[in-house]
Design a protein around this motif. Structure first.
Motif, short mmCIF file in Angstrom:
data_model
loop_
_atom_site.label_atom_id
_atom_site.label_comp_id
_atom_site.label_asym_id
_atom_site.label_seq_id
_atom_site.Cartn_x
_atom_site.Cartn_y
_atom_site.Cartn_z
N VAL A 23 11.53 10.25 -2.92
CA VAL A 23 11.13 9.40 -1.93
C VAL A 23 10.08 8.43 -2.54
O VAL A 23 9.15 8.67 -2.88
CB VAL A 23 10.44 10.02 -0.84
N VAL A 24 10.33 7.19 -2.23
CA VAL A 24 9.29 6.16 -2.92
C VAL A 24 9.37 5.10 -1.89
O VAL A 24 10.45 4.56 -1.29
CB VAL A 24 9.97 5.29 -4.24
N ILE A 25 8.19 4.98 -1.11
CA ILE A 25 8.21 4.10 0.00
C ILE A 25 6.77 3.34 -0.31
O ILE A 25 5.73 4.00 -0.43
CB ILE A 25 8.29 4.64 1.47
N GLN A 26 6.52 1.99 0.09
CA GLN A 26 5.41 1.45 0.24
C GLN A 26 5.33 0.48 1.56
O GLN A 26 6.21 -0.08 1.99
CB GLN A 26 5.17 0.56 -1.14
N ALA B 201 -3.20 12.66 -8.32
CA ALA B 201 -2.03 13.32 -7.49
C ALA B 201 -0.99 13.14 -8.00
O ALA B 201 -0.61 12.11 -8.25
CB ALA B 201 -2.38 12.93 -6.07
N PRO B 202 0.09 14.03 -7.87
CA PRO B 202 1.45 13.71 -8.30
C PRO B 202 2.25 12.75 -7.30
O PRO B 202 1.57 12.70 -6.17
CB PRO B 202 2.04 15.35 -8.41
N THR B 203 3.30 12.08 -7.70
CA THR B 203 4.09 11.44 -6.94
C THR B 203 4.88 12.40 -6.06
O THR B 203 5.34 13.72 -6.56
CB THR B 203 4.94 10.29 -7.61
N LEU B 204 5.75 11.83 -5.18
CA LEU B 204 6.56 12.73 -4.22
C LEU B 204 7.84 13.12 -5.34
O LEU B 204 8.30 14.17 -5.37
CB LEU B 204 7.13 12.16 -3.18
N ALA C 110 0.30 14.53 -2.42
CA ALA C 110 1.19 13.55 -3.03
C ALA C 110 1.12 12.06 -2.69
O ALA C 110 0.27 11.73 -1.50
CB ALA C 110 2.43 14.20 -2.89
N VAL C 111 1.48 11.23 -3.27
CA VAL C 111 1.53 9.65 -3.19
C VAL C 111 2.92 9.41 -3.15
O VAL C 111 3.76 9.91 -3.95
CB VAL C 111 0.62 8.90 -4.02
N SER C 112 3.33 8.40 -2.44
CA SER C 112 4.78 7.90 -2.31
C SER C 112 5.13 6.82 -3.23
O SER C 112 6.07 6.11 -3.05
CB SER C 112 5.01 7.52 -0.83
N GLU D 54 0.85 -1.04 0.12
CA GLU D 54 -0.09 -0.01 -0.02
C GLU D 54 1.00 1.13 0.11
O GLU D 54 1.84 1.27 0.72
CB GLU D 54 -0.83 0.24 1.34
N TYR D 55 0.56 2.24 -0.91
CA TYR D 55 1.49 3.27 -0.90
C TYR D 55 0.76 4.41 -0.04
O TYR D 55 -0.27 4.29 0.37
CB TYR D 55 1.45 3.92 -2.39
N GLU D 56 1.77 5.20 0.36
CA GLU D 56 1.45 6.40 1.51
C GLU D 56 1.02 7.70 0.62
O GLU D 56 1.21 7.83 -0.52
CB GLU D 56 2.62 6.65 2.41
N ALA D 57 -0.15 8.20 1.44
CA ALA D 57 -0.62 9.36 0.90
C ALA D 57 -0.36 10.56 1.82
O ALA D 57 -0.18 10.14 3.10
CB ALA D 57 -2.12 9.14 0.77
#
Lengths: 505, 314
Positions: free
Chosen positions: B238-241, B228-231, B216-218, B115-118
């Motif tokens: 930053v990419v994290i799940q 929404a744009p990514t970070l 943003a989402v991660s 699951e990605y972070e928001a």
């Protein structure tokens, strides 16, 4: 269609014979599992949820509602009869309920709990249907500082309500507060007082503590008395049903319990226990029979039992209106809803009215079934008390151990159960009240975390604690509750007041 | 059907342990949470797809799963029928709790879901984008309060990474930990904190209703259907799940590991599993074999670094 039409439609479909049958099964299963000490409604719902998947959405929602209310209610039976709270929300019920049972009034105690749960469930479910959107606005206004003020008020009112000696009461409370510090600090992730024992990292489980304090401590105490212990308890003295006097003392307590429990249940960080504490304190303050408190006052059962069922419905307010799962039970329910393709959230009432109203109607039906199932059983339950003492307490010991092991299969947990049981025995021998220990264990971390959150958000500015109007009012009430009795006593009017209360009897 | 129903109810009522389990899956958490749900979904699909005859779920809650992994590693050694569900949260918990048993002491099989972070702000906030948030953070790090889940968890790590990547001292991050997603979300909705971090699924309905603004989402690339744009796009690499995986017992043979891996692969490809992912809102981030081992080692190393930067691990 209007709100009312939707509700009626839901009720009609929920009242079909097959659906009533599902409700009965749900309530029975929920009560059965909920009765086990240490297994609260959250675990009950999680374990039994898969059972409901086999049915169509309406049937499963109904069975599910039955499991929820059944699990919520199940804890009170063992609290009253065996002094063994099934979960943390029925701890307060044990205080007066078990005293009543020992005096042969177990029947009325169980009946007032069942009817009180029904009345509270009915009012709270209707409130959920009609005023949820307004309640939730109020709940969201509560931030860390408001919660902290609420906890302060709870501490002040509750600690004065337990026991006769304030020194002993406070000593017990501080034992609970000290124990509540054990484990990982939620705000920083650091370990406190865990002495390198991994099992202590999650802190001390409230239900383990409650079962140890009440059931194990009591069993040891009775066993230590040996042959000197009073003879077999008289199971039924007078009527097994509630008398006219019981009714007149109960109904106001039910209503007050509902009014206290519902909004606190709706608050994201409220929790069912706090409602029961506040209800107990309120009943003790308002009663015309203060001498009976601590010795089996029916108001002390009626109020908290109503409060915990009302807060069960309250928990659904943020879940259905905002999609916020604010308790473990609610989080599991969310998972359950997803199974039916229902996504709780702010749009739920608009996008899925049939299912929402179906659920609310199911709750009403389940609530009714709970009464149908439990009232006839009262006569049967109280027979439990006629079991000879060695058997009864042997059974309690096994029951308590089984519940704890069932909830958390660990040798360490069992060790804690016995150690705290021993502590409770010692406290009983030296006449220290045990309930404040559990109050401290529950309220301590809540008060501490909310205070620290409030101060972290304000970056250390202490004045935020009183600049919110709600927080200021709550703190003022707490101060009044603390100071007023002192002033009255200093003026010599305290005596007059208690005489006044006594002469009304 | 009626009989089936009856037996299910009976089985549920007495919670009998299954007789001879082909697999026993440990969820190192209490019933109801993410790991428990993953374990129970595994149970359902493995049985439904006839990959395994009987699957039993065991819950061992405590300390971010470190109690469970310790028990799993010592009691199930060499048992080819034992599985455990775990995930990113345990990587952090092992470090902060200084757990003597780590993921090196079990046999990782595959990553299953993620699951990605928001990153969100209340709809009334004057923060419109990540750039606004970063500007505020740079001006006064303490004035930006972040609401999210428990300390040291994925939410906290994300806040730390955002600050660090933006060139702000991560120890100054004013992170307010709440006991659960619901409580954190309530604080964000009530405007008690400046910004909120949580998995996108938990925020989704609020964002769609317009009560929260998603800034943003991660994820690495934009998520389909999420506006929404990514970070990364916003200038922060930053990419994290928050991923979840399945592991087998330590000390099993290469053949046994291969057999389990094959069963899990069959599960991942099955229709039942894909449907489960859809209803639960989990993304399929299946990864196995050497590629997974490599990714796991990378995740553990980067988590250790950021937890040290935040000051949670000395």
């Amino acid at each position: 269609m209007t709100t009312f039409d939707f509700l009626m439609q839901g009720l009609v479909s929920a009242a079909e014979p097959m659906n009533l049958f599902y409700a009965l099964i749900g309530v029975t299963l929920g009560t059965m599992v909920g009765v086990l000490p240490g297994i609260g409604p959250a675990t009950t719902v999680a374990l039994l949820l898969p059972v409901t998947y086999q049915l169509d959405p309406t049937g499963s929602l109904i069975m599910f509602a039955g499991i929820y209310y059944g699990g919520m209610y199940g804890g009170s039976t063992t609290s009253i009869l065996l002094n063994t709270p099934g979960e943390s929300a029925s701890i307060v019920t044990a205080l007066e309920g078990n005293k009543m049972a020992r005096k042969g009034r177990g029947g009325p105690a169980l009946a007032t709990a069942a009817i009180g749960s029904f009345v509270a469930g009915l009012i709270a479910t209707l409130a959920l249907a009609f005023i949820a959107p307004y309640i939730v606005k109020l709940a969201l206004v509560f931030g860390p500082r408001e919660y902290f003020a609420l906890m302060v008020l709870a501490f002040v009112t509750v600690s004065s309500a337990f026991g006769n000696s304030s020194l002993r009461g406070l000593t017990s409370l501080f034992i609970g507060l000290a124990l509540s510090l054990v484990g990982i600090d939620q705000l920083t992730g650091q370990n406190r007082l865990s002495f390198g024992v991994p099992d202590l990292l999650d802190g001390i489980e409230v239900t383990t503590m409650a079962v140890a304090m009440f059931a194990i401590g009591e069993t040891l105490y009775i066993a230590a008395q040996g042959a000197q212990a009073p003879d077999r308890i008289e199971a039924v003295k007078g009527s097994v049903w509630m008398t006219a006097k019981d009714w007149s003392r109960s109904w106001k307590a039910w209503l007050r319990g509902t009014v206290i429990g519902f909004p606190i249940g709706a608050m994201p960080a409220g929790g069912a226990e706090i409602g029961t504490f506040l209800s107990y304190a309120t009943e003790k303050k308002l009663t015309k029979h203060p001498e009976e408190f601590g010795d089996g006052a029916i108001e002390g059962v009626a109020g908290p039992e109503a409060a915990n069922n009302a807060s069960a419905a309250g928990t659904l307010v943020p879940l259905l209106t905002l999609g916020l799962p604010t308790s473990a039970t609610a989080a599991i329910m969310l998972a359950g809803f997803q199974q039916y393709g229902l996504q709780p959230g702010p749009l739920l009432f608009a996008t899925n009215p049939q299912l929402v109203w179906g659920l609310i109607a199911s709750l009403l039906i389940a609530n009714f079934m709970l009464l149908v199932l439990n009232l006839p059983l009262v006569g049967l339950w109280v027979k439990l008390l006629t079991i000879p003492k060695p058997w009864l307490y042997g059974g309690i010991l096994m029951f308590a151990t089984l519940g704890t092991i069932g909830a958390n299969p660990s040798v360490f947990e069992l060790g804690m159960l016995l150690v705290f049981g021993l502590l409770a025995y010692i406290m009983r021998v030296f006449d220290y009240p045990i309930a404040p220990v559990i109050v401290g264990l529950i309220l301590g971390p809540l008060a501490e975390q909310q205070l620290r959150r409030a101060l972290a958000i304000s970056q250390g500015d202490v004045t935020v604690l009183v600049t919110s109007p709600i927080a200021a009012v709550l703190l003022l009430l707490a101060a009044l509750a603390l100071i007023l009795p002192l002033i009255l006593r200093a003026r010599g009017q305290g005596n007059a007041l208690s005489q006044l209360a006594a002469s009304e009897d | 059907m009626k009989h089936f129903l009856l037996t299910t109810i009976l089985a549920g009522a007495v919670a009998l342990p299954a007789y001879a389990a082909d697999y026993s899956v440990m969820a190192p958490a209490a019933p109801g949470g993410g790991w428990d749900q993953t374990a129970r979904s595994l149970q359902t699909v493995l049985q439904q797809e006839k990959i395994s005859k009987k699957v039993q779920v065991i819950n061992v809650p405590g300390a971010g799963g470190t109690i469970g992994i310790a028990q799993f590693a010592s009691q199930q050694k060499g048992n080819p029928n034992a599985l455990m569900v775990t995930g990113y949260v345990m990587v952090g918990a092992i470090l902060t709790n200084k757990s003597p048993v780590t993921l090196k002491d079990v046999t990782p099989i595959a990553r299953l879901t993620g699951e990605y972070e928001a990153i969100v702000v209340p709809a009334s906030s004057d923060i419109k984008s990540v750039a606004d948030l970063v500007a505020k953070l740079k001006a006064n790090p303490g004035s930006v309060s972040w609401g999210g889940g428990s300390a040291g968890g994925t939410d906290h790590i994300t806040a730390g990474l955002i600050a660090k990547t933006a060139g702000v001292d991560p120890t100054k991050v004013n992170y307010i930990a709440f006991s659960g997603g619901g409580e954190a979300l309530a604080a964000i909705l009530g405007g008690q904190v400046t910004a909120g971090i949580s998995s996108y699924g938990e925020m989704e309905s609020q964002v769609k209703a317009g009560t929260l603004r998603l800034i943003a989402v991660s994820s690495d690339k934009r998520i389909e259907g999420v506006d929404a744009p990514t970070l990364k796009e916003s200038g922060l690499d930053v990419v994290i799940q928050n991923w979840r995986m399945v592991a087998a017992a330590p000390g099993i043979t290469a053949e046994q590991k291969a057999a389990i891996s094959a069963d899990i692969e069959k599960l991942e490809k099955s229709k039942g599993w894909q449907e489960t992912l859809k209803t639960k809102g989990w993304s399929d981030t299946y990864l196995s074999g050497p590629a997974f081992d490599e990714q796991l080692a990378k995740d553990i190393a980067s988590t250790e670094t950021i937890l040290k930067d935040i000051g949670l691990v000395k």
